[in-house]
Design a protein around this motif. Sequence first.
Motif, short mmCIF file in Angstrom:
data_model
loop_
_atom_site.label_atom_id
_atom_site.label_comp_id
_atom_site.label_asym_id
_atom_site.label_seq_id
_atom_site.Cartn_x
_atom_site.Cartn_y
_atom_site.Cartn_z
N THR A 30 0.85 -1.20 0.00
CA THR A 30 0.00 0.00 0.00
C THR A 30 0.88 1.24 0.00
N VAL A 31 0.65 2.06 -0.98
CA VAL A 31 1.50 3.24 -1.18
C VAL A 31 0.63 4.49 -1.16
N ILE A 32 1.04 5.47 -0.38
CA ILE A 32 0.38 6.79 -0.43
C ILE A 32 1.17 7.64 -1.41
N THR A 33 0.47 8.29 -2.30
CA THR A 33 1.12 9.15 -3.28
C THR A 33 0.20 10.28 -3.68
N SER A 34 0.80 11.34 -4.22
CA SER A 34 0.00 12.41 -4.82
C SER A 34 0.27 12.49 -6.33
N TYR A 35 0.96 11.49 -6.86
CA TYR A 35 1.23 11.49 -8.29
C TYR A 35 -0.06 11.28 -9.06
N PRO A 36 -0.18 11.95 -10.21
CA PRO A 36 -1.36 11.73 -11.04
C PRO A 36 -1.34 10.34 -11.67
N GLN A 37 -2.45 9.96 -12.22
CA GLN A 37 -2.59 8.61 -12.75
C GLN A 37 -1.62 8.32 -13.89
N GLU A 38 -1.25 9.39 -14.63
CA GLU A 38 -0.31 9.17 -15.74
C GLU A 38 1.02 8.58 -15.23
N VAL A 39 1.38 8.95 -14.02
CA VAL A 39 2.61 8.43 -13.41
C VAL A 39 2.33 7.10 -12.72
#
Lengths: 469, 436
Positions: free
Chosen positions: B30-39
């Motif tokens: 499980t990863v928390i991220t704020s990267y957009p879906q393209e990334v």
Amino acid sequence: MQSPPRLTAANAGAMWLRFASLALALALCARHADAADVHALSGGDFTVQAPSRYNLSLPGTDLPPELRTVFFAGRTLFRQSWVVAPSPQSKVAGLGPIYNRVACVSCHLDNGRGGPPTGPDDAMHSMLVQLSVPGTAPHGEPKPHPGYGAQFNEHGIPGVPGNGRAAIAWEEFSETLPDGETVPMRRLRLSFPELNYGPLGADTMTSARVAPQILGLGLLEAVPEETILATAEAEKRIGIKGRPNHVWDGVGGRTVVGRFGLKANAASLKEEITGSFTFDLGLTTPMFPNKNCTPVQTACRAAPIAGHPEMSQERLDAVLVYYLALGVPARRNLEDPSVRRGERLFSIAGCSSCHTPTLKTGSHSVLGQLAGQEIHPYTDLLIHDMGDALTDGRPDFEAGPRDWRTTPLWGVGLAGVLNEHANYLHDGRARTLTEAILWHGGDADNSRRAFIDLPKGDRDAVLAFLKSL
Amino acid sequence: MISRRRVLQSIALAATAFSAPAWALDDHVTVITSYPQEVVARFEEAFERLHPGTKMEVLWHMPEDALPYLLDPTHHDVDAYWSPAPRNFAILRDRGLLQPITLDRTSLPMAIGKQPISDPTGLFLAFEVAGFGLTVNPDYLKSHRLPEPRNWADLADPIYAGHVNFPIPSEAHFAHSLLEIILQAHGWTDGWALLSAIAGNSQLVSAGAFVSDEVGRGERGIGASIDFFAASAKANGAPIKFVYPPENGYSPAHVAVIKTAPHPEAAQAFAAFVLSEEGQEILFHPDIRKLPVRPAAYTHAPADYFNPFTAAGKTSFAYDPGLVQARRKLDEALFDQMGPNRLEAFKAMWAAIHAAQVSAGGKEPDALRRARALAVACPVTPKQAADPAYLKTFDERVGNPSAKQAAAAEEARWSSTFDRNYAEATALARSVTGQP
């Protein structure tokens, strides 16, 4: 599992009759030779020259400033990743509790089509499985599964189990064409290794589908219903059995001719977009004010809601404007003799009977510029029996298990450009256009046979034509 | 003599040192991220392909939302944090909530030039960096007979008035870093003077992506921006180019493994993957276009891809990311008061100054000199900007009533200063042109 229709010695005798018919058709259709030029502006005023991933996500035509602002707001929402409620980011909260992906763009990367998993250990990144049980819901739509709902959404927010896991396995085989070319093919096997809400049941109907491309949808919405019905009548006269799918319009509260969705099962873009936010992302909307949870999904039903609704009509309308105003790629390589010959052969083989080259748009209540356009989507927007090989076993309103809406072919030539993959047909089984054609049966069987009977050079010309779209 | 076979085996072994082994790990990470879906989509697909059976579950949170989630002691479900949010990583480290990343860091520099990018203790490592610069539409510049700008100070030239997009730091998340590059390169007082002149030439915009869109469509010729918006737009067909000024700073994104990760092996594998050569090369994708932190990755970069390690060797400017974090809230508030909150008066003032410059024909009459001095005067002194207590006022204004009151009082003082200065500057400039 069904196999594509087979060419055997038993039906070879009919081949000569088909050649004779083709020769006659060649004479009658010679006037199509110069049709390619007029088809260059695929989307009329919404044609995007030198199409790229960049400009296919911009308005296809000049918009007035206020609409342009709404367009980009809609694009931002389309690309937005949604968060779990409660969240200080209340404007983008409400994901789930049970959902497919966190953003529209997860499945519709670069507005292109989705692709299936490569095997059972690969996740469904841009594919979903629709579910239903025998019978229909109040307005004739498919009846959702009582435990899993209308769609098998794998993911759940923390503390809420998702539906489970679906897995795709591929059974590879090949078809040999009359001239000896071998075409690799594959058929899909769907299974559910993890089920969190009990067994699915033997009578559950499933339909695995990849995400369709997002382009030219506004233009298709502006095609008058009368045009679709007239096309069906015209096809009847030449023995093609394209039918409208009469569906319930949840927005207008009446029955209309469906035109969106793989089985023309959605009445309008507004409904399609609203349904996607609710059933794919789990957001409540004015049309669907309750969370997408079944009675047995108790943790889902107890999860907090971010707002009433979580996705307002104003924001849905912004996404609608985004969809409506997107352009369509201009035809490419029109001067290539192969492309021109391919287009003639496409017509001679009868493909254009269903993949109708030209439609005219009428008015549109939201985006007036969509009106009065001559467009070249290569679809009649009707459903056709595509044969046992393409059945998904699941009816949808008046569309039976073997019925599918004629896929618009504009943009098909960019499949490997907009995305890193090119997968065709409703479940992405076909990796090449030839493979996709070989799966055509039912109403399209004659055209399929005409294609495979062509010499290799002519088949390549048809492919060159398709790649020019 | 070493056999060819032994050499090939050694090469194969060395290659695997940079990519996570494809053995079965936990069933998910499980990863928390704020990267957009393209990334996210591309890394998710590649990681799961490398580790069949391990699903990457993504919890999407913007930085201001991710930190409270990660600090909440009842949340034990997160394995890794992966995001452009340097402040968050520092806080998590200081609260003892991270565990060391165990991969071999030999080929991962801890700095670009003099700018550190990773935590020296290895508790969080840079995953990619973004640079800043100028998105330029060559056709637009040509049709307007404008030279291509090469550095930040060029944007203040009156010839670019009306041709520039500039992001508002309080609304475009990356823009405070861009502001700080200018402030650190030119000093506090001269830096704010430059920012005022640049903003006076510009349309102020609220989102970075709009900068590349508008410049790409030819509505503006130049946009000050973070690099990847423009680089991605260009790679996907936009008719633009991106100019990196010599004074630059790099905004790092990081990856870390949470101390209480329920799936620590999978978390370590995830960190190792995003920092491997394969993972780093995903950053070259046209939809991503960020700058790898593994120098070896650049050997496979697309043609003309910017290399920050090479660029850093050509300048003595040392960007201080600590100062960026410390002054962020002050910078945002001050810029808002300088421009966006009194936009009409701000624009009118700069229009009057530009007209006066034209009218003066290369000379600088006293009225014009005084008008410019008033236009660019910053109500915050360098001493205040260096005072931790002053900075804390703005940092803590949300949630701290006394800080909120103090910040509001300062903003009122600035507001009054700007209003007075702008009115006087406008009058002085108009006196040069004879306008009322």
